[in-house]
Design an enzyme around this catalytic site. Sequence first.
Site, short mmCIF file in Angstrom:
data_model
loop_
_atom_site.label_atom_id
_atom_site.label_comp_id
_atom_site.label_asym_id
_atom_site.label_seq_id
_atom_site.Cartn_x
_atom_site.Cartn_y
_atom_site.Cartn_z
NE ARG A 1 4.65 -1.02 10.94
CZ ARG A 1 5.43 -1.99 11.39
NH1 ARG A 1 5.67 -2.11 12.67
NH2 ARG A 1 6.01 -2.84 10.55
CB THR B 1 -3.31 -2.97 5.33
OG1 THR B 1 -2.82 -4.28 5.01
CG2 THR B 1 -2.13 -2.02 5.52
CG ASP C 1 0.29 -7.60 0.56
OD1 ASP C 1 0.52 -6.42 0.27
OD2 ASP C 1 0.98 -8.25 1.36
#
Length: 643
Positions: A272, A621, A401
């Site tokens: 982030r 991501t 993932d």
Amino acid sequence: MTAPALLPLSGRRLPPLNLGASAFPHHRATLRLSEKFILLLILSAFITLCFGAFFFLPDSSKHKRFDLGLEDVLIPHVDTSKGDRNLGGFLIHGQGHDQHRHREEEERLRNKIRADHEKALEEAKEKLKKSRDEIQAEIQTEKNKVVQELKKKDSKPLPPVPLPNLIGINSGEPADPDIREKRNKIKEMMKHAWDNYRQYGWGHNELKPIARKGHSTNIFGNSQMGATIVDALDTLYIMGLHDEFREGQEWIDKNLDFSVNSEVSVFEVNIRFIGGLLAAYYLSGQEVFKIKAVQLAGKLLPAFNTPTGIPWAMVNLKSGVGRNWGWASAGSSILAEFGTLHMEFVHLSYLTGDPVYYNKVMHIRKLLQKMDRPNGLYPNYLNPRTGRWGQHHTSVGGLGDSFYEYLLKAWLMSDKMDTEARKMYDDAIEAIEKHLIRKSNGGLTFIGEWKNGHLERKMGHLTCFAGGMFALGADGSRDDKAGHYLQLGAEIAHTCHESYDRTTLKLGPEAFKFDGGVEAVAVRQNEKYYILRPEVIETYWYMWRFTHDPKYRQWGWEATQAIDKYCRVSGGFSGVKDVYSSSPTYDDVQQSFFLAETLKYLYLLFSNDDLLPLDNWVFNTEAHPLPVLHLANTTLSGNPAYR
């Protein structure tokens, strides 16, 4: 993940939703009280001995003085005509005056030594209050500082690194008026989310849009780091919301501070904050974003101080102490956390010329390559102390993932030169297709989870990103299977659309089953929520880019309308607790990834392909675009794949 507390928090996200720090007790070995007491006694005795010895030394005024710090130092004899006494070729000027000054100087030194010893004793007491892990982390941090300082002294300045050729950052306007209208609607939704955060949650990590106040979770520690500001910057930029972008830049410049006593998730802060700051830098060229990204990266490096080099899940930004989530298998680190650092860390080394970031992630890769993999699958848990796998649980959803995603994207970001990463991706996808991908009785292709030797026929919303990943990796796949993987991506997109279409709100649940007659439907109450997640829309966008099949825009518009109808409130956007209820209750959280990912992917879905073209940009991501590093520009020659 069988309990709400362990549910992933956000896109390719891991643990856990709204748990306080108390839910994760420290497992650090601490010194026993008796050990502290004995250490304190020994230290006190030593200090007292040193202090006392000073006073029992012979009076130095009776001997020759060699205290070179004083003005009346012994000087070589030059002239004896002044009546001064000669001692061994040296002159002593004004002996009575000297003795007086000497006593004053001794008294001053005694006072200084006394104060220094008292200070040392207090510092020792404070040290003994800390845990062994904290002390070791401080020692390691100091060692690292010394090493870095020595490197700076020994190394010559590196030549400036050329910026990649940045294409497609101010374009994408569709000619079709209907598509343009839909794109403008998504831009209006972004402005609604931002303006309410600006009014009610400014500087906080996230927003509670109904309570109209700031919100945070344990992944950000106890500090207000403006996560929504950093996460939203690149979305604001590509939407042309430049006034809002400048507001965010000003806050970051004046208020974003990483020298706080706060324990944060290394993974979440990397994707982030570092990802968001790097993307904002590349798009805008504003140096403040690069500077802040590098400052934060330095605060994350102590997390790698483990016996194996596999980083801890969390690190204290001030002390550098790291630890893992209390619920993770036997104190393990998590595959999708330590495996989702490569893109950002390679760019950090590229921009700074410092190989330390690149070396950290390449060390992780080398370690994983040496390990045995059951059935060719990567388990989700790896112990950073022993270097052994934890529980044999494999998932392309939460916990696993983005590790697979970053293998593929490492290859793409290297201008397809990092063939080592591509091979690891291809090997992993072959094992996943063999052991985890199945077709339901109703003909829906799904990706299950491998647990304790058997396949669980359940798929998470997080796993829906894989449709886009398969499409993105189709070109360059082994045995000329590009068509196969593009088709597999389309089948996953269809399954995930069904999970939306079979709900009352036309929004997808957190997880859905494929058991018996139940297909693509959530069964458990704690899996029926929707928290503004982006993964399904992400796959729609990738499938649109590679096929231009209009159904993906249609499905994306369905999701846009459902979000605007059921998640929009006067104070922003909120998740809902039950997508099968016609009158759902809100969770009252506007996630930062809603602005970073969900709205960005929707906007790109209704933009032309010349906005952030995939030949030139790779999305991390958290949907932060980073430019492809072409071979002519790269300085990362340490990897044989780059040579």
